[in-house]
Design an enzyme around this catalytic site. Structure first.
Site, PDB file in Angstrom:
ATOM      1  N   HIS A  86      39.490  37.566  43.548  1.00 56.14           N
ATOM      2  CA  HIS A  86      39.162  36.132  43.638  1.00 56.14           C
ATOM      3  C   HIS A  86      39.487  35.584  45.025  1.00 56.14           C
ATOM      4  O   HIS A  86      38.731  34.768  45.566  1.00 56.14           O
ATOM      5  CB  HIS A  86      39.934  35.359  42.572  1.00 56.14           C
ATOM      6  CG  HIS A  86      39.449  35.594  41.175  1.00 56.14           C
ATOM      7  ND1 HIS A  86      38.126  35.468  40.823  1.00 56.14           N
ATOM      8  CD2 HIS A  86      40.115  35.957  40.055  1.00 56.14           C
ATOM      9  CE1 HIS A  86      37.989  35.736  39.527  1.00 56.14           C
ATOM     10  NE2 HIS A  86      39.185  36.038  39.039  1.00 56.14           N
TER      11      HIS A  86
ATOM     12  N   HIS B 143      36.788  33.868  47.727  1.00 50.22           N
ATOM     13  CA  HIS B 143      36.945  32.599  48.444  1.00 50.22           C
ATOM     14  C   HIS B 143      36.871  32.817  49.950  1.00 50.22           C
ATOM     15  O   HIS B 143      36.282  32.009  50.677  1.00 50.22           O
ATOM     16  CB  HIS B 143      38.272  31.941  48.061  1.00 50.22           C
ATOM     17  CG  HIS B 143      38.218  31.205  46.765  1.00 50.22           C
ATOM     18  ND1 HIS B 143      37.902  29.868  46.670  1.00 50.22           N
ATOM     19  CD2 HIS B 143      38.444  31.621  45.492  1.00 50.22           C
ATOM     20  CE1 HIS B 143      37.916  29.491  45.411  1.00 50.22           C
ATOM     21  NE2 HIS B 143      38.253  30.532  44.665  1.00 50.22           N
TER      22      HIS B 143
ATOM     23  N   HIS C 140      42.416  42.583  40.629  1.00 49.42           N
ATOM     24  CA  HIS C 140      41.415  41.633  40.133  1.00 49.42           C
ATOM     25  C   HIS C 140      41.667  40.233  40.690  1.00 49.42           C
ATOM     26  O   HIS C 140      40.729  39.559  41.152  1.00 49.42           O
ATOM     27  CB  HIS C 140      41.439  41.588  38.606  1.00 49.42           C
ATOM     28  CG  HIS C 140      40.584  40.501  38.023  1.00 49.42           C
ATOM     29  ND1 HIS C 140      39.233  40.673  37.780  1.00 49.42           N
ATOM     30  CD2 HIS C 140      40.877  39.225  37.655  1.00 49.42           C
ATOM     31  CE1 HIS C 140      38.737  39.549  37.289  1.00 49.42           C
ATOM     32  NE2 HIS C 140      39.721  38.665  37.196  1.00 49.42           N
ATOM     33  N   GLU C 141      42.918  39.783  40.642  1.00 46.92           N
ATOM     34  CA  GLU C 141      43.238  38.457  41.170  1.00 46.92           C
ATOM     35  C   GLU C 141      43.003  38.400  42.675  1.00 46.92           C
ATOM     36  O   GLU C 141      42.554  37.386  43.207  1.00 46.92           O
ATOM     37  CB  GLU C 141      44.674  38.086  40.824  1.00 46.92           C
ATOM     38  CG  GLU C 141      44.960  37.964  39.331  1.00 46.92           C
ATOM     39  CD  GLU C 141      44.007  37.030  38.600  1.00 46.92           C
ATOM     40  OE1 GLU C 141      43.480  36.079  39.237  1.00 46.92           O
ATOM     41  OE2 GLU C 141      43.764  37.253  37.402  1.00 46.92           O
TER      42      GLU C 141
END
Length: 227
Positions: free
Chosen positions: A100, A104, A96-97
């Site tokens: 991110h 980006h 999940h991280e």
């Protein structure tokens, strides 16, 4: 004032239930191993690598459920229970991280919007309580002050609402990648889905709470103007 307490108690209770559910699933799924015995660190580094991201460093931080991606210094920070764990929970959180970081890297629009709001929200969050308090006290004398406070609070609400697609999209990217790579399989993928869904609910509750509070302040403003 009665409406405020209904909103406050209602959202606080809902937030407690969601957090308790997330913590329960964290404890449960942290005990379920994934095939290959990849740690959260291994999962994160592999996902970053397979998405062509080479400038993000995976680090270990203290705490539980403190995992985050910091685009400013390009670090993906995993809590100790995720960084060193071979569990399905660790894999889900780490992926999940990474989601991110992928957002980006590919210029995902909601992430750009949220990033643009950060400096505005940082300022408004420091001022909003005092401006709203003064605005409510002086609503019959200087109503524009209350309106200014509502505008400041609206910025934090907007930030919460923009955060929702960012978090949901990061989870979707994570789950798709975990499934496609076989890191999770038919026996444990549903646990990863359940864990990230519970995490998403925390952002939903925060957004609903912020929106409800904003509407409450708008009602105070409109009521004060009619007097």
């Amino acid at each position: 004032m009665q409406l405020y307490w209904i909103i406050f108690i209602g959202t606080a209770l809902l937030s407690y239930i969601v957090q308790a559910s997330l913590q329960s699933k964290y404890n449960k799924y942290s005990k379920i191993r994934i095939d290959g015995y990849l740690t959260g660190k291994d999962v994160a580094e592999r996902m970053l690598r397979e998405h062509g991201i080479t400038d993000v460093r995976v680090t270990c931080i203290a705490g539980t459920l403190t995992d985050n991606y910091n685009p400013t210094n390009k670090t993906l920070n995993l809590s100790d229970g995720v960084y060193n764990s071979c569990s399905v929970m660790a894999a889900a959180v780490a992926a999940h991280e990474c989601g991110h970081a992928v957002q980006h890297a590919c210029g995902y629009i909601p992430v750009k919007v949220r990033s643009a709001l950060v400096p505005v929200v940082s300022i408004s969050s420091r001022l909003v309580t005092w401006v709203l308090l003064a605005g409510m006290l002086l609503i019959n004398v200087f109503p524009h002050l209350m309106l200014a406070g509502i505008t400041l609070f609206a910025m934090t609400t907007l930030f919460s609402l923009v955060t929702l697609p960012v978090e949901i999209n990061a989870s979707s990217r994570a789950l798709e990648w975990l499934n496609n790579t076989g890191i999770t399989n038919y026996s444990n993928h549903e646990y990863a889905v359940s864990a990230l869904k519970s995490a998403a609910y925390t952002y939903v509750v925060a957004a609903l709470s912020s929106l409800a509070t904003l509407l409450y302040y708008v009602m105070i403003f409109l009521g004060g103007r009619r007097r």
